[in-house]
Design a protein around this motif. Sequence first.
Motif, PDB file in Angstrom:
ATOM      1  N   ASN A  95      11.206 -22.138 -13.745  1.00 41.47           N
ATOM      2  CA  ASN A  95       9.895 -22.053 -14.650  1.00 41.47           C
ATOM      3  C   ASN A  95       8.507 -21.526 -13.765  1.00 41.47           C
ATOM      4  N   SER A  96       8.890 -21.196 -12.555  1.00 44.85           N
ATOM      5  CA  SER A  96       7.700 -20.853 -11.574  1.00 44.85           C
ATOM      6  C   SER A  96       7.644 -19.213 -11.865  1.00 44.85           C
ATOM      7  N   ARG A  97       6.133 -18.960 -11.651  1.00 46.51           N
ATOM      8  CA  ARG A  97       5.670 -17.717 -11.719  1.00 46.51           C
ATOM      9  C   ARG A  97       6.542 -17.073 -10.441  1.00 46.51           C
ATOM     10  N   TYR A  98       6.406 -17.606  -9.201  1.00 52.27           N
ATOM     11  CA  TYR A  98       7.023 -17.032  -8.181  1.00 52.27           C
ATOM     12  C   TYR A  98       8.397 -16.554  -8.242  1.00 52.27           C
ATOM     13  N   GLY A  99       9.316 -17.517  -8.807  1.00 52.55           N
ATOM     14  CA  GLY A  99      11.010 -16.970  -8.884  1.00 52.55           C
ATOM     15  C   GLY A  99      11.108 -16.109  -9.867  1.00 52.55           C
ATOM     16  N   ILE A 100      10.426 -16.291 -11.141  1.00 55.37           N
ATOM     17  CA  ILE A 100      10.991 -15.323 -12.123  1.00 55.37           C
ATOM     18  C   ILE A 100      10.384 -14.085 -12.132  1.00 55.37           C
ATOM     19  N   GLY A 101       9.090 -13.955 -11.807  1.00 56.06           N
ATOM     20  CA  GLY A 101       8.369 -12.560 -11.950  1.00 56.06           C
ATOM     21  C   GLY A 101       8.007 -11.903 -10.573  1.00 56.06           C
ATOM     22  N   LEU A 102       7.744 -12.551  -9.513  1.00 64.08           N
ATOM     23  CA  LEU A 102       7.218 -11.952  -8.229  1.00 64.08           C
ATOM     24  C   LEU A 102       8.534 -11.529  -7.432  1.00 64.08           C
ATOM     25  N   TYR A 149       8.529  -5.173 -16.049  1.00 63.50           N
ATOM     26  CA  TYR A 149       7.400  -5.714 -16.832  1.00 63.50           C
ATOM     27  C   TYR A 149       7.629  -7.023 -17.653  1.00 63.50           C
ATOM     28  N   LEU A 150       9.099  -6.990 -18.194  1.00 67.91           N
ATOM     29  CA  LEU A 150       9.223  -8.423 -18.826  1.00 67.91           C
ATOM     30  C   LEU A 150       9.375  -9.422 -18.134  1.00 67.91           C
ATOM     31  N   LEU A 151      10.099  -9.031 -16.696  1.00 69.10           N
ATOM     32  CA  LEU A 151      10.322 -10.463 -16.150  1.00 69.10           C
ATOM     33  C   LEU A 151       8.729 -10.958 -15.461  1.00 69.10           C
ATOM     34  N   LEU A 152       8.027 -10.076 -15.172  1.00 69.69           N
ATOM     35  CA  LEU A 152       6.410 -10.552 -14.909  1.00 69.69           C
ATOM     36  C   LEU A 152       6.055 -11.350 -15.857  1.00 69.69           C
ATOM     37  N   LEU A 153       6.067 -10.812 -17.045  1.00 67.85           N
ATOM     38  CA  LEU A 153       5.389 -11.610 -18.292  1.00 67.85           C
ATOM     39  C   LEU A 153       6.235 -12.984 -18.425  1.00 67.85           C
ATOM     40  N   ARG A 154       7.627 -12.905 -18.304  1.00 70.95           N
ATOM     41  CA  ARG A 154       8.078 -14.242 -18.182  1.00 70.95           C
ATOM     42  C   ARG A 154       8.012 -15.323 -17.027  1.00 70.95           C
ATOM     43  N   GLY A 155       7.209 -14.718 -15.883  1.00 69.58           N
ATOM     44  CA  GLY A 155       7.019 -15.300 -14.724  1.00 69.58           C
ATOM     45  C   GLY A 155       5.518 -15.920 -15.060  1.00 69.58           C
ATOM     46  N   GLY A 156       5.035 -15.651 -16.015  1.00 64.73           N
ATOM     47  CA  GLY A 156       3.591 -16.374 -16.444  1.00 64.73           C
ATOM     48  C   GLY A 156       2.486 -15.300 -16.244  1.00 64.73           C
ATOM     49  N   GLU A 159      -0.422  -9.747 -19.605  1.00 62.00           N
ATOM     50  CA  GLU A 159       0.032  -8.497 -19.828  1.00 62.00           C
ATOM     51  C   GLU A 159      -0.491  -7.502 -18.706  1.00 62.00           C
ATOM     52  N   LYS A 160      -1.960  -7.587 -18.574  1.00 64.03           N
ATOM     53  CA  LYS A 160      -2.831  -6.526 -17.600  1.00 64.03           C
ATOM     54  C   LYS A 160      -2.103  -6.701 -16.086  1.00 64.03           C
ATOM     55  N   THR A 161      -2.203  -8.191 -15.659  1.00 60.68           N
ATOM     56  CA  THR A 161      -1.421  -8.069 -14.440  1.00 60.68           C
ATOM     57  C   THR A 161       0.010  -7.708 -14.396  1.00 60.68           C
ATOM     58  N   SER A 162       0.699  -7.951 -15.272  1.00 61.58           N
ATOM     59  CA  SER A 162       2.375  -7.438 -15.400  1.00 61.58           C
ATOM     60  C   SER A 162       2.300  -5.967 -15.356  1.00 61.58           C
ATOM     61  N   LEU A 163       1.613  -5.300 -16.192  1.00 63.23           N
ATOM     62  CA  LEU A 163       1.231  -4.093 -16.097  1.00 63.23           C
ATOM     63  C   LEU A 163       1.088  -3.249 -14.783  1.00 63.23           C
ATOM     64  N   PHE A 167       3.815  -1.295 -12.467  1.00 63.79           N
ATOM     65  CA  PHE A 167       3.622   0.091 -12.256  1.00 63.79           C
ATOM     66  C   PHE A 167       3.538   0.233 -10.797  1.00 63.79           C
ATOM     67  N   LEU A 168       2.794  -0.673  -9.842  1.00 69.31           N
ATOM     68  CA  LEU A 168       3.131  -0.384  -8.447  1.00 69.31           C
ATOM     69  C   LEU A 168       4.285  -0.574  -7.641  1.00 69.31           C
ATOM     70  N   ALA A 169       4.920  -1.449  -8.340  1.00 69.84           N
ATOM     71  CA  ALA A 169       6.412  -1.949  -7.580  1.00 69.84           C
ATOM     72  C   ALA A 169       7.473  -0.902  -7.987  1.00 69.84           C
ATOM     73  N   ALA A 170       7.501  -0.542  -9.492  1.00 69.01           N
ATOM     74  CA  ALA A 170       8.707   0.157  -9.861  1.00 69.01           C
ATOM     75  C   ALA A 170       8.560   1.391  -9.932  1.00 69.01           C
ATOM     76  N   SER A 171       7.304   2.018 -10.077  1.00 70.46           N
ATOM     77  CA  SER A 171       6.978   3.540 -10.295  1.00 70.46           C
ATOM     78  C   SER A 171       6.527   4.259  -9.101  1.00 70.46           C
ATOM     79  N   LEU A 172       5.144   3.612  -8.493  1.00 67.49           N
ATOM     80  CA  LEU A 172       4.619   4.198  -7.282  1.00 67.49           C
ATOM     81  C   LEU A 172       5.685   4.258  -5.991  1.00 67.49           C
ATOM     82  N   THR A 173       6.197   3.486  -5.860  1.00 67.31           N
ATOM     83  CA  THR A 173       7.253   3.207  -4.661  1.00 67.31           C
ATOM     84  C   THR A 173       8.188   4.184  -4.443  1.00 67.31           C
ATOM     85  N   THR A 174       8.791   5.087  -5.645  1.00 72.36           N
ATOM     86  CA  THR A 174       9.840   5.930  -5.450  1.00 72.36           C
ATOM     87  C   THR A 174       9.067   7.380  -4.774  1.00 72.36           C
ATOM     88  N   PRO A 175       7.938   7.829  -5.379  1.00 78.50           N
ATOM     89  CA  PRO A 175       7.406   8.993  -4.546  1.00 78.50           C
ATOM     90  C   PRO A 175       6.765   8.620  -3.063  1.00 78.50           C
TER      91      PRO A 175
END
Length: 242
Positions: A95-102, A149-156, A159-163, A167-175
């Motif tokens: 149920n922790s934010r750290y485990g499910i989301g981060l 995005y969904l995992l971050l939402l479930r982690g607590g 919406e803005k922080t999850s977005l 974006f930083l983790a899944a999108s910008l890291t590739t280029p």
Amino acid sequence: MENTFWVALAASSLAALVTALGIYTIRHFEAWGRKYSIYFVCFAAGVLISVSFLHIIPKSFEMNANAPVYLLIGFVLLHLFNRFITAFVCERNPNSRYGIGLIPMLGIGFHSFIDGFVYSITFTVSIFTGALAATGMVLHEFPEGIITYLLLLRGGFSEKTSLILAFLAASLTTPLGMLISYPYINQIDKPLLGALLSLSAGALVYVGATHLLPQTEKEHRKYSMFAFGAGILVAVLIVLTK
């Protein structure tokens, strides 16, 4: 080589854009995103597995006699990393934010960063090889953005922080991974490039066969096998018409 740099950068940027599109879709069109994302997963699995076995693996074998060893290493390393992330998450309070989301976000971010290396490696070998790998990789970025995005939402997270984090983790890291790795990829010799290509192929096979396909088994959708077959067919046609 300059041309391959810009093509690799464009491909990795496209991957980032597709990931961002997945995040945007699940946020603004949640019902549609949930309904159809599995078909992107099936198609991407078909393309990645077929491209690996039909082109990338044979190409790496031509360049390095020890390529089969590196192929196995690439597969096993990604598997171990996945097991490590899973075990680390399970040790946390569910149920922790750290485990499910981060933590999943960090794992996906690392995976996307390594994807940038794959773009550098495959496009350095040839535009055709890079285009084949990019086809499957770009397609699997869409559901990856949704999942992050969904995992971050479930982690607590809000919406803005999850977005922002998704974006930083899944999108910008590739280029970013592509830009960091490309100068070094350009300077290596053919056997080492073959080894890296084989490592990449092992990672691609792992993503397609043990990460994407099991998700399709969990959701028995009417056209899931059709989407998987379409991915294989597209890869085969591209390879045959090269």
